[in-house]
Design an enzyme around this catalytic site. Structure first.
Site, mmCIF file in Angstrom:
data_model
loop_
_atom_site.group_PDB
_atom_site.id
_atom_site.type_symbol
_atom_site.label_atom_id
_atom_site.label_comp_id
_atom_site.label_asym_id
_atom_site.label_seq_id
_atom_site.Cartn_x
_atom_site.Cartn_y
_atom_site.Cartn_z
ATOM 1 C CE LYS A 1 -3.188 5.028 -1.682
ATOM 2 N NZ LYS A 1 -4.248 5.472 -2.624
ATOM 3 C CE1 TYR B 1 -3.780 2.456 0.824
ATOM 4 C CE2 TYR B 1 -2.107 3.469 2.216
ATOM 5 C CZ TYR B 1 -3.334 3.528 1.571
ATOM 6 O OH TYR B 1 -4.097 4.663 1.678
#
Length: 289
Positions: free
Chosen positions: A161, A157
């Site tokens: 980002k 994750y």
């Protein structure tokens, strides 16, 4: 006084619940026609019907953002339903179980990459092709933990980002002076399913326990981030492409620390923070077929 988004049409991915739904509700209250989208048609339909019953313009279109054909179909649906497309929010995101990268099944890592990276890419390209052709439009890409520094044990994750940050900033320069605004929104910690329902690799559950304190100090309802998204989508950012809004400001951090300090000083009970941790097995090192 006219609504901030009167006459505008907005597509928000991952908007059948959580922050995405909060943004759709806020946009709708300010006059926008909103397209609710996530992978599940039933959930999208329910959210759109709830808005429609309140008198707002809303429609549902299921979309897996990792599939470029479905993303194109989502944009076509918005135009076919409401006649135009003015705002696109790439909000859909997934996360892996908390644990070392070596312990994560590669298929899970790839699933996160397809949604968070390719989904943002496909959504951005689909929106910008239409926006640059018409000379107007607002693209808002969502970032989160990992956007400013590495996040061990959340590598899938978090690394996605920081990719979104640099990808979006490049788009800002590439579309400058074309009537299009491209923005970034970091909503910070929110009380949503993404943080309330978490997975941990077996043996790493205890490492997540301090997260309850972090969430208690700095967690915020998604409505606050939705308000920031509204500002980015409004005329307030006309001609001001490249805005980067981080909801977790130094002031928010300090106030959270202050509240927690007072709570401990006076031995007040801990406010309830509901985090449900599901354990998943460690990847055994065998490559999937």
């Amino acid at each position: 006084m006219s609504a901030l988004l009167s006459g505008k049409v907005a597509v928000i991915t991952g908007s059948s619940r959580g922050l995405g739904l909060s943004m759709a509700q806020r946009f709708a209250r300010e006059g926008a026609a909103v397209v609710i989208s996530s992978r599940g048609q039933q959930a999208c339909q329910q959210a759109a019907e709830d808005l429609s019953r309140q008198g707002y313009a809303a429609a549902a279109c299921a979309c897996d953002v990792a599939d470029p054909q479905q993303v194109e179909a989502l944009a076509d649906f918005a135009v076919r339903t409401f006649g135009r497309l003015d705002i696109w929010v790439n909000n859909a995101a997934l996360s892996c179980a908390y644990g070392p990268t070596l312990a994560i099944d590669p298929r899970e890592f790839e699933r996160v990459t397809r949604t968070n990276i390719l989904g943002t890419y496909y959504g951005s390209m689909t929106a910008l092709r239409r926006f640059t052709a018409q000379g107007s439009g607002k693209l808002i890409n969502l970032v989160g933990r990992g956007a400013d520094r590495p996040a061990p044990f959340q590598n899938a994750y978090a690394s996605s980002k920081i990719w979104v940050v640099w990808f979006t900033r490049a788009l800002v320069e590439e579309t400058r002076n074309r009537g299009v605004e491209v923005h970034l929104l970091n909503p910070g910690l929110m009380f949503t399913d993404l943080v309330g329902e978490v997975q941990a690799v077996e043996g790493f559950e205890d490492k997540l326990r301090p997260f309850e304190t972090v969430l208690r100090m700095w967690g915020r309802p998604p409505e606050l981030a939705a308000e920031k998204a509204l500002w980015l989508a409004s005329a307030a950012t006309d001609g001001r492409t490249g805005q980067y809004i981080n909801v977790l400001t130094p002031g928010v951090i300090l106030s959270g620390l202050f509240r927690e300090g007072l709570r401990r000083l006076f031995r007040r009970p801990q406010p309830g923070v509901d985090i449900h941790i599901t354990t998943v097995p460690e990847f055994n090192g065998k490559q999937p077929h």
